[in-house]
Design an enzyme around this catalytic site. Structure first.
Site, PDB file in Angstrom:
ATOM      1  CB  SER A  26     -19.186   5.408 -20.061  1.00 36.83           C
ATOM      2  OG  SER A  26     -18.024   4.908 -21.198  1.00 36.83           O
ATOM      3  CE1 TYR A  35     -13.212   0.248 -17.762  1.00 38.57           C
ATOM      4  CE2 TYR A  35     -12.155   1.286 -19.203  1.00 38.57           C
ATOM      5  CZ  TYR A  35     -12.481   1.360 -18.022  1.00 38.57           C
ATOM      6  OH  TYR A  35     -13.235   2.269 -16.996  1.00 38.57           O
ATOM      7  CE  LYS A  44     -16.477   1.622 -18.269  1.00 36.93           C
ATOM      8  NZ  LYS A  44     -17.431   1.481 -17.708  1.00 36.93           N
TER       9      LYS A  44
END
Length: 272
Positions: free
Chosen positions: A134, A148, A152
């Site tokens: 991660s 993004y 994650k």
């Protein structure tokens, strides 16, 4: 214990450092990349412990073939490391459907798919580790990194859920959260078409992300590799663990973040 590893995204950066560290330790690793020719040097250096395979994680057939390559070469998979990923820079309003879908496809859907393929093998043998690479951005957002971070954050929710579902099975799920490492991640970001209205809040971050590799706090990829080897060898595996010089501090700051103050100040580049 000699484990059998399947690692995605090994052409550069964290994945390459990890694949080399695993092979050097005498364990077996199937190192994968979209362009397997980038791994030839590693394969030649560790012919007894490292094999390579082409893998575009967005392609279900490629994922299926990689798992079967690990079975054919080593007879199974003990550790799956979903490392391959890509970053995208753009304010939420700037990010198109296609750009968002690309982030989710690589950073969430693909690791979920590979996990689903490997889990029956691990459950049958009664042990194994699923590792999701991660980011501190999986728990702390930054302007311009919404797509993004969304992927994650979702990946970490999936890991926590999976860890609870696998309780007592001998199979563990873990998210590792790298901070700033000396890789090309920041320089390889794709970008959305800018909207001038976000210049004040988003633009200061752009140069910061591009320069991540050169920051004094950037850790060498070898540190990530050694830390992950240590975690897998330990009797107790945490569900989440920060990795890197700055990671713990970044996430402590996230836990104490004062949004009222932030919303009234101009942001400065921060570590991912």
């Amino acid at each position: 214990m000699t484990r059998r590893w399947l690692i995605t995204g090994c052409s550069t950066g964290l994945g390459r450092a990890l694949a080399e560290a695993v092979a050097a330790s005498g364990q077996h690793v199937l190192a994968t990349a979209r362009r397997p020719e980038t791994l030839e040097e590693l394969r030649d250096r560790y012919p007894r412990t490292l094999a390579t395979c082409a893998l575009d994680i967005r392609d279900p057939d490629d994922c299926h073939n990689a798992v079967h390559a690990a079975l054919a070469r080593y007879g199974g998979v003990d550790v799956l490391v979903n490392n391959a990923g890509v970053g995208h820079f753009g304010a939420v309003e700037e990010v198109t459907d296609a750009e968002l879908e690309a982030q989710l496809a690589v950073n969430l859907v693909a690791p979920w798919r590979l996990t689903r393929m490997v889990l029956p093998l691990m459950r049958a043998q009664g042990f194994g580790d699923i590792v999701m690479v991660s980011s501190t951005a999986g728990r702390m957002a930054h302007p311009g990194l919404g797509a993004y971070a969304a992927a994650k954050f979702a990946l970490e929710g999936m890991v926590e859920t999976l860890a609870l579902e696998l309780a007592g099975s001998g199979v563990h799920a873990m998210a590792v959260e790298p901070g700033v490492f000396a890789t090309e991640w920041g320089a390889s970001l794709t970008e959305s078409e800018p909207v001038p209205a976000y210049h004040r809040t988003v633009e200061p971050m752009r140069a910061g992300f591009r320069a991540l590799k050169s920051l004094p706090i950037a850790s060498p990829p070898e540190r990530f590799a050694s830390e992950l080897l240590r975690l897998i060898a330990a009797e107790e595996r945490p569900v989440r663990t920060p990795v890197g010089e700055d990671a713990w501090t970044t996430l402590l700051d996230a836990a104490q973040r004062d949004y009222t103050a932030l919303l009234n100040t101009r942001p400065v580049p921060a570590a991912v």
